[in-house]
Design a protein around this motif. Structure first.
Motif, short mmCIF file in Angstrom:
data_model
loop_
_atom_site.label_atom_id
_atom_site.label_comp_id
_atom_site.label_asym_id
_atom_site.label_seq_id
_atom_site.Cartn_x
_atom_site.Cartn_y
_atom_site.Cartn_z
N LEU B 18 -56.85 -14.68 48.11
CA LEU B 18 -55.17 -14.30 49.00
C LEU B 18 -55.34 -14.50 50.09
O LEU B 18 -54.61 -14.92 51.16
CB LEU B 18 -55.14 -12.38 48.91
N ILE B 21 -55.02 -17.88 49.72
CA ILE B 21 -53.51 -18.67 50.12
C ILE B 21 -52.22 -17.99 51.23
O ILE B 21 -51.63 -19.02 51.16
CB ILE B 21 -52.82 -17.00 48.52
N GLU B 142 -30.05 -15.01 46.91
CA GLU B 142 -31.19 -14.36 46.98
C GLU B 142 -31.64 -14.41 48.89
O GLU B 142 -32.32 -15.39 49.04
CB GLU B 142 -32.59 -14.35 46.07
N VAL B 156 -45.30 -10.71 54.20
CA VAL B 156 -45.87 -11.51 53.13
C VAL B 156 -45.37 -11.64 52.17
O VAL B 156 -45.79 -12.08 51.46
CB VAL B 156 -46.37 -9.83 52.55
N ASN B 157 -43.56 -11.40 52.18
CA ASN B 157 -43.01 -11.69 50.83
C ASN B 157 -42.82 -14.02 51.15
O ASN B 157 -42.78 -14.02 49.63
CB ASN B 157 -41.14 -11.24 51.41
N ILE B 159 -45.96 -15.31 52.56
CA ILE B 159 -46.77 -15.63 52.69
C ILE B 159 -48.05 -15.51 50.94
O ILE B 159 -48.56 -16.26 50.50
CB ILE B 159 -48.08 -14.90 53.63
N PHE B 160 -47.63 -14.29 50.35
CA PHE B 160 -47.62 -14.18 49.14
C PHE B 160 -46.86 -14.61 47.76
O PHE B 160 -45.92 -13.38 47.55
CB PHE B 160 -48.21 -12.97 48.75
N ASN B 161 -46.22 -15.90 48.19
CA ASN B 161 -45.07 -15.90 47.65
C ASN B 161 -44.78 -17.42 46.22
O ASN B 161 -45.42 -17.88 46.68
CB ASN B 161 -43.68 -16.52 48.35
N HIS B 162 -44.85 -16.76 44.79
CA HIS B 162 -45.40 -17.71 44.16
C HIS B 162 -44.61 -18.99 43.82
O HIS B 162 -45.39 -19.88 43.64
CB HIS B 162 -44.82 -16.30 42.80
N ASP B 163 -43.08 -18.74 44.28
CA ASP B 163 -42.40 -19.83 44.53
C ASP B 163 -42.94 -21.10 45.49
O ASP B 163 -42.91 -22.38 45.16
CB ASP B 163 -40.79 -20.16 44.74
N VAL B 165 -45.90 -20.81 47.11
CA VAL B 165 -47.04 -21.38 47.06
C VAL B 165 -47.66 -22.81 45.32
O VAL B 165 -48.07 -23.45 45.98
CB VAL B 165 -48.11 -20.16 46.53
N PHE B 166 -46.53 -22.38 44.71
CA PHE B 166 -47.02 -22.87 43.42
C PHE B 166 -45.37 -24.18 43.40
O PHE B 166 -45.88 -25.42 42.44
CB PHE B 166 -46.87 -22.28 42.06
N ASP B 167 -44.83 -23.60 44.00
CA ASP B 167 -43.22 -25.00 43.72
C ASP B 167 -43.08 -25.63 45.33
O ASP B 167 -42.93 -26.77 45.39
CB ASP B 167 -42.07 -24.01 43.70
#
Lengths: 475, 532
Positions: B18, B21, B142, B156-157, B159-163, B165-167
């Motif tokens: 964490l 990332i 959204e 945090v929404n 910083i730790f956001n799947h889209d 990070v990965f997109d």
């Protein structure tokens, strides 16, 4: 506040857990009040109106439980009044949905959060008090039983005696590293199941039900399978989290799922799926109706009634009622044809059971019986067998694309792209059918287990944006 | 002991992952939330789908003294044109579907953070006048509220956001070369510009034809609607100009097509709409530093559906026209003329033959309108024509015909290229690497030119224009491609925007079909090729 939210994982639960053990060290009862307050905060976080309803409902039911105890001569009357009031309230909230099936209309009705779960818990409490199968508990005990936050929103539905007594055992008020490890493990895998698996399947399902008229036969098969896995990973993911969080607090909740898709009959399925609901309906509906003690025909009728109640409990739409009735009929068939089924191979009965469950889940998810029937018709006709590109692309998760993009050539990527749904479905089958379930392996302390659990938590945290809700939260 | 070890491993991995990332997101910052983009190192995605994610970062961290904003009707503005007309250094931050309230809130942030702002351009959409003063179209998005508030905890929404990070982050940071990404950001001319993604004209506006439904019973504003509109104007449109009197607020009412007004006339709502606009205009004109412009009375523009892709969205050439008019002070509304402006709209549409819209000719090449605007508004000192560089042009499977069009040479391209239709090699790469059917020429420095113009027509089979501008490495810097199925044998003018392209380039105008399945006798003709 739901479990798969940043505020719960990073803020609410850590602060609560530390506070709970510290306060309980000083005073056991104060620790219990702390649980109650925290539970009410969690419940009312997004919906104060629901909190007001909960307070009223709890006070009403508790008052009658006291009356049942204090005036045993009129106990039955008080029991009937209080249980009827709870059931009627449940019906009152659900009835509008039967006549206004459109989602936007349903949203306009107020429906208290977790109404169905709370109603069943309260009924269980009243019946136990009447039967004197539990002690004469006070208000704190009752509040603990109904509001305990790990199980408040979506169960498991617990027996009052089993749960309440645990809050008053001194040895359970100290942190236990074994329980913490087992709890974290269950919670991490539960979060992963919900956020990564269930929510990906959910996207495919939602796409299918937004575009029902363009679905090919293959699309419908895929959407149906996706919903079968979505509802399992969603609900069992939640249950794992609930049981895991509670385990960290040294409070045991009953197992709710036991690899249900390994079932080889519908009877078997209901022993493995939402176990706490099956137990509740057996104890509080099936057995009072006479169970299997009044002959075969009455047994079948009782089974049908139980599943009718179950269907109604699940939602405000005729689809749920029909879903319950059809499950009931299949249960009856299972009993009727028990000897015949014994002669069949396990693989054959598993396939038949899994197909039946799938078709009935499709009904469960459909917006109307007509829609379900139409989809089944398209699926059976098998006129178009190509998968829609848009549906396929839903499974192209960005982390998988990134991984493949880094290590493989582009032409392989375009070939793999078409196989993503199949890969996902096969992975889901393997997860559901091969390993022991997370509850059974809770004592695992291997290094690999720690690494996997940590990665599941990290992926789960990254996938939480948007805070998707749980399917059973609406029941 | 086993449990302790398990807990240490589990906690360590979670914390390390964490932290790494989170640190990477903060450092690269794909939405430019924490700091300016690292344009020398990384590429940043900016497009219409990311407006709500990146606009806040642009507003807070970029250096600028002017803002171009508004709804989707502001997306086609070219920031470079705005700057050259108004002498500014602007950012373009459109909010597709952005209501008065939403854009007000974003501008409020901008004015708080940046003391250098001199000019703000805002499209005040007429169809938003009846929205509640606090309405935001959040059901369409959204909304990433966590980016907009001052609460660092809910970041945090992000910083730790799947889209994220990965997109947005990892593919860009680690696969820039593979994905052909250059460090930097898209320019504000092209950011969210949708002009080339749509077709325009009667068939786009009325795909199923149109019949005027007659005149509806006149509708009028209720007292509640008047009250709400006034509150909305005061809260969202005039409060900032009053608070920042030194800032020049350029507001304009975007011109909706006659098709939109037809709906208002048939529903009887035209009176209500104009009553609302009367209140709107009057209130705005009473604030000294608001300059208000109205284009709905430019009937030549609004009744020509070739300017529109639907009832309200007009092409880039109209956006350009609007900027030029505003810079010249044309179409400005004042307390003296605004009543006659509204009356003229009412009078015109009250007697307009809306059925005539159905008989309009839908221009085949939408960009013909754009080409005309380019010719008019983007002249250069020293344009190049085909005849001037004929000796430098290489022809391949093409010949100069004897026929002329507008007294200019016609080049006929004939044949097809044997590209396999399922091949990964794109047509633009194929004609550069292999062969072409058409003409090729080189330009030493294209920087001084803005547009490549030409006429073209299909004369047989699958003939179609594919025109590419390649840099010295063979990378495509500008591309115009039309399908044979969309064009016929009438001459059409085509336009390719090259104002962003610099340095030495090779230009190929291919008229053959680039696919082995096409008609081998396919034919396309070019004429009037001009760089200006």
């Amino acid at each position: 506040m739901i479990f798969n939210s940043y505020i719960f994982i990073f803020c609410f639960f850590p602060i609560f857990t530390i506070g709970y053990f510290l306060i309980s060290k000083l005073n056991l009862k104060a620790g219990n009040w702390f649980i109650i307050i925290a539970s009410l905060v969690l419940y009312g976080y997004h919906n104060l109106l629901s909190l007001a309803w909960l307070a009223g409902s709890i006070l009403f039911t508790y008052l009658f439980s006291v009356l049942i105890t204090k005036k045993p001569s009129k106990g039955k009357l008080f029991l009937v009044i209080s249980v009827s009031a709870n059931v009627l309230l449940l019906i009152a909230f659900k009835i509008p949905g039967f006549f206004e099936v459109k989602a936007d209309n349903i949203e306009s009705f107020f429906m208290p959060l977790a109404l169905s779960f709370i109603t069943f818990s309260q009924i269980a409490y009243l019946v136990n008090v009447y039967k004197k199968s539990i002690k004469n508990y006070g208000l704190q005990e009752y509040l603990l039983y109904v509001t305990y936050f790990p199980k408040l929103l979506m169960g498991p539905i617990t027996e009052p005696g089993d749960l309440i007594d645990q809050f008053y055992k001194k040895k359970k008020k100290k942190p236990d590293i074994k329980h913490i490890v087992a709890g974290l493990r269950l919670m991490s895998f539960g979060l992963f199941k919900k956020v990564i698996l269930a929510d990906t399947f959910a996207k495919a399902v939602n796409w299918g039900f937004v575009n029902p008229s363009v679905l090919s036969s293959a699309d419908i098969v895929l959407v149906m399978l996706c919903y079968t896995f979505e509802i399992y990973f969603d609900f069992s993911g939640y249950s794992d989290m609930a049981i895991g969080l509670s385990m960290i607090l040294n409070i045991n909740l009953p197992i709710n799922f036991n690899s249900p898709y390994k079932s080889t009959s519908i009877q078997d399925f209901w022993k493995r799926w939402h176990i706490s609901l099956t137990s509740f309906l057996t104890k509080y509906v099936y057995i009072p109706l006479g169970g299997n003690r009044k002959g075969t025909f009455r047994t079948y009728i009782n089974i049908l009634i139980v599943f009718l109640v179950s269907g109604f409990w699940h939602g405000s739409n005729w689809t749920f009622v029909l879903w319950g009735v059809l499950h009931g009929l299949l249960m009856i068939y299972d009993r009727y044809a028990y000897k015949f089924r014994q002669k069949l191979s396990d693989l054959f009965t598993w396939i038949c059971t899994f197909i039946s469950i799938n078709i009935l889940w499709l009904l469960f998810r459909a917006e109307s019986i007509k829609q379900w029937w139409t989809m089944l018709g398209v699926m059976i006709k098998c006129e178009s067998t190509a998968l829609s590109q848009e549906l396929v692309s839903i499974f192209e998760l960005s982390e998988i694309r990134l991984l493949l993009n880094t290590f493989f050539k582009e032409d392989l990527l375009s070939t793999l792209h078409l196989l993503y749904p199949q890969i996902f479905i096969i992975a889901a089958f393997i997860i559901c059918l091969v390993p022991k379930n997370a509850y059974e392996t809770k004592k695992d302390r291997s290094v690999a287990g720690a690494v996997l659990a940590a990665l599941a938590l990290v992926f789960g945290i990254l996938g939480m944006v948007g805070e998707s809700t749980f399917i059973y939260q609406n029941f | 002991m086993k449990s302790k070890k398990w807990l240490i491993i589990y906690t360590s991995i979670t914390v390390i992952f964490l932290s790494v990332i989170g640190s990477m997101v903060i450092y690269y910052d794909p939405y430019m939330h924490f700091h300016k983009p690292l344009v020398d190192k990384y590429s940043y995605a900016m497009n219409d789908k990311l407006q709500r994610n990146v606009n806040d970062g642009i507003i807070k961290h970029f250096d600028y003294d002017a803002i171009v904003t508004g709804t989707s009707l502001s997306e086609n503005f070219k920031a470079s044109q705005f700057d050259s007309l108004f002498g500014t250094n602007c950012i373009k931050v459109p909010f597709s579907g952005g209501t008065y309230k939403e854009i007000h809130d974003r501008l409020e942030t901008a004015l708080e953070k940046n003391q250098n702002i001199k000019v703000i351009l805002w499209s005040i959409d007429g169809n938003y006048v009846f929205f509640d003063k606090d309405y935001v179209l959040d059901d369409r998005y959204e909304y990433p509220d966590y980016l907009y508030d001052d609460n660092p905890l809910n970041d945090v929404n992000y910083i730790f956001n799947h889209d994220v990070v990965f997109d947005k982050m990892l593919p860009t940071v680690y696969s820039m070369k593979r994905n052909n990404l250059q460090p930097g950001i898209i320019n504000f001319d092209d950011y969210s510009n949708w002009n080339n993604q749509y077709v325009f004209g009667k068939n786009a506006v009325f795909p199923f034809g149109y019949t005027f439904e007659g005149y509806g019973e006149p509708q009028h504003m209720t007292e509640n609607e008047k009250e709400n509109l006034l509150e909305s104007i005061h809260q969202n449109l005039t409060s900032l100009p009053l608070q920042y009197p030194d800032v020049r607020f350029l507001y304009y009412i975007p011109p909706y097509s006659a098709a939109w007004w037809a709906e208002k006339v048939s529903s009887g709502e035209i009176c209500k709409q104009l009553e609302a606009e009367k209140i709107l205009i009057f209130e705005l004109l009473n604030v000294g530093n608001i300059e208000l412009y109205g284009f709905d009375n430019d009937f030549e523009m609004t009744t020509d559906l070739n300017n529109y892709k639907d009832k309200i969205h007009y092409g880039q050439w109209i956006s350009s026209d609007i900027l030029i008019s505003m810079s010249n002070g044309e179409k400005r509304l004042t307390l003296d003329n605004y009543m006659s402006y509204l009356d003229s709209i009412n009078n015109y549409y009250s007697s307009f033959d809306f059925n005539s819209l159905n008989n309009q000719v839908d221009l085949e090449d939408d960009h013909a309108m754009e080409a005309e605007a380019a010719i008019e508004y983007e002249p250069v000192d020293d344009p190049i024509t085909f005849d001037e560089i004929e000796d430098k042009i290489e022809l391949n499977n093409a010949q100069i015909s004897e026929e002329k069009y507008n007294d200019q040479s016609v080049i006929t391209c004939k044949g097809r290229l044997e590209r396999i239709s399922t091949s990964d090699v794109q047509p633009d790469t194929f004609i550069y690497n292999d062969s072409y059917i058409g003409l090729k020429f080189k330009i030493d420095d294209i920087s001084k030119y803005n547009t490549l113009l030409f006429y073209g027509r299909k004369t047989h089979g699958n003939g179609q224009p594919t025109v590419c501008v390649y840099d010295e490495k063979g990378a495509v810097q500008a591309l115009l491609a039309r399908s044979y199925s969309e064009i016929d044998d009438n001459w059409n003018q085509y336009y390719l925007d090259v104002h962003d392209v610099t340095g030495a380039v090779t230009i190929i105008l291919n008229g053959g079909y680039i696919d082995s399945t096409g008609d081998p006798e396919s034919e396309f003709q070019f004429c009037g090729i001009k760089l200006q």
